[in-house]
Enzyme design. Structure first.
Site, PDB file in Angstrom:
ATOM      1  N   THR A 164       0.789  -1.138  -0.198  1.00 14.72           N
ATOM      2  CA  THR A 164       0.206  -0.048   0.134  1.00 14.72           C
ATOM      3  C   THR A 164       0.926   1.321   0.122  1.00 14.72           C
ATOM      4  OG1 THR A 164      -1.547  -1.243   1.230  1.00 14.72           O
ATOM      5  CG2 THR A 164      -1.931   1.293   1.374  1.00 14.72           C
ATOM      6  N   GLY A 193      -9.349  -4.416   3.506  1.00 12.23           N
ATOM      7  CA  GLY A 193      -8.163  -4.504   4.538  1.00 12.23           C
ATOM      8  C   GLY A 193      -8.297  -3.339   5.473  1.00 12.23           C
ATOM      9  N   ASP A 194      -7.068  -3.027   5.864  1.00 13.13           N
ATOM     10  CA  ASP A 194      -7.059  -2.025   6.998  1.00 13.13           C
ATOM     11  C   ASP A 194      -7.118  -0.639   6.351  1.00 13.13           C
ATOM     12  OD1 ASP A 194      -4.385  -2.809   5.902  1.00 13.13           O
ATOM     13  OD2 ASP A 194      -3.765  -1.146   6.897  1.00 13.13           O
ATOM     14  N   GLY A 215       0.670  -3.760   4.927  1.00 14.04           N
ATOM     15  CA  GLY A 215       0.905  -5.228   5.290  1.00 14.04           C
ATOM     16  C   GLY A 215      -0.283  -5.870   5.128  1.00 14.04           C
ATOM     17  N   GLY A 217      -3.627  -6.620   6.137  1.00 19.14           N
ATOM     18  CA  GLY A 217      -4.584  -5.756   6.664  1.00 19.14           C
ATOM     19  C   GLY A 217      -5.370  -6.221   8.102  1.00 19.14           C
TER      20      GLY A 217
HETATM   21  C1  SD4 Z   1      -4.612  -4.395   2.993  1.00 22.57           C
HETATM   22  N1  SD4 Z   1      -2.817  -3.417   3.992  1.00 22.57           N
HETATM   23  O1  SD4 Z   1      -5.365  -4.692   1.847  1.00 22.57           O
HETATM   24  C2  SD4 Z   1      -3.249  -3.701   2.518  1.00 22.57           C
HETATM   25  C3  SD4 Z   1      -2.253  -4.513   1.644  1.00 22.57           C
HETATM   26  C4  SD4 Z   1      -0.821  -3.969   2.012  1.00 22.57           C
HETATM   27  O2  SD4 Z   1       1.323  -4.430   1.780  1.00 22.57           O
HETATM   28  O3  SD4 Z   1      -0.550  -2.948   2.271  1.00 22.57           O
HETATM   29  N2  SD4 Z   1       0.166  -4.953   1.397  1.00 22.57           N
HETATM   30  O4  SD4 Z   1      -4.493  -5.459   3.677  1.00 22.57           O
END
Ligand code: SD4
Length: 320
Positions: A164, A193-194, A215, A217
């Site tokens: 992200t 996700g987050d 990361g 989420g």
């Molecule tokens: C998610 N946090 O959709 C995001 C994806 C991401 O490294 O950041 N990946 O969960």
């Protein structure tokens, strides 16, 4: 803006930008330029994120983002203004060229500011935002190859090129955070996700600081990590201490629950002028720039803390 005004801002403005992954290097340069010329934190974050959203080479954000299991690109974005407390966000939208632009427009509203799916797309159409096919040939090919190779889709880690873009910006005493992502590759359609969730993927309070996360989420949401970082800064910790404390405590807690945790990386800017990052990875690259320093790549590591990337490492990045 006339030249005299630009020069005046140039000498007076105190600003800072921190952003995730090396893909945001040019965006951080652009965002820093906006702040240098007197722009707001929201304008700077929007400009920085647009640069990443519009680049089809980045397979995790905006145009060219990798699709969900069914081959459709679903995007999330959000922004939070730490001075007004207002935020705006979009979840699981298809075909919106620049989701962060819609998030910024929504952040002017107190209510109805976090929209998902069809309702969000309808709002964007009504307001005249650009729509386009966000699935590039390159992303489609990767999806097709993965489909054939791997029916155990969940075995894929989000870090298979899936990052992200997160920005935090400070202009004088005003802080904000913003994010944009296509989420985890091969996600279940409708999965969020987050990233667009305030407190999870981003949080900002100009009295304390701004933070954002990248990361897995679901793991980030389990600790409301962006809010936790800002709360730590409110309690007197610097941005780096706050990121490290929030991550360390969260990982310890998940361990006590016997819950396996995926990769998590965090960035923050403090109202005290500090900046920092923490990660569970061996290596997490982020960008930092402020009124006195050009954008530079920094590396954080789970075991090594954070430091400016050595020239040798940067050369390798350039070749990657
Ligand atoms: C998610 N946090 O959709 C995001 C994806 C991401 O490294 O950041 N990946 O969960």
């Amino acid at each position: 803006m006339n030249r005299a005004r630009v020069l005046l801002y140039d000498s007076l403005m105190s600003y800072a930008v921190i952003s995730t992954w090396k893909m945001s290097l040019n965006g951080a340069l652009i965002a820093g330029g906006v702040l240098k010329n007197g722009g707001t934190t929201l304008e700077a974050i929007k400009a920085g994120i647009n640069d990443v959203e519009n680049n089809p080479d980045y397979l995790s954000v905006g145009y060219g983002g990798l699709p969900n299991r069914e081959g459709e690109v679903e995007l999330d974005a959000a922004i939070m203004d730490g001075s007004s407390g207002l935020f705006g966000g979009l979840m699981g939208v298809k075909g919106i060229a620049n989701p962060i632009d819609v998030a910024v427009a929504l952040s002017k509203k107190r209510l109805n500011c976090l929209l998902c799916g069809a309702g969000a797309e309808k709002y964007a159409r009504l307001k005249g935002f650009e729509f386009k096919n966000m699935l590039t040939e390159k992303a489609k090919k990767q999806w097709e190859e993965q489909e054939v190779k791997d029916n155990e889709l969940l075995s894929l880690a989000s870090y298979n090129g899936h990052d992200t873009v997160c920005f935090a910006a400070r202009q004088e005493n005003s802080l904000a955070a913003g994010v944009s992502t296509s989420g985890i590759f091969l996600k279940t359609p409708g999965r969020v996700g987050d990233s667009p969730i305030v407190g999870g993927g981003l949080f900002s309070d100009s009295d304390a600081g701004a933070a954002a996360a990248t990361g897995d989420g679901e793991d980030i949401l389990r600790g409301c990590l962006s809010h936790e970082i800002v709360r730590q800064m409110e309690g007197g910790r610097t941005a780096r201490e706050a990121c490290e404390t929030a991550l360390f405590n969260h990982l310890k807690k998940m361990d006590r629950k016997n819950l396996k945790v995926g990769p998590i990386s965090l960035i923050a800017l403090g109202a005290d002028g500090s900046f920092g990052a923490a990660t569970s990875l061996d290596e997490f690259a982020f960008i930092y720039t402020d009124s006195d320093n050009p954008p530079e790549v920094w590396i954080a590591g789970a075991k090594t803390g954070m430091e400016k990337a050595a020239a040798e490492r940067l050369n390798q990045y350039a070749r990657d």
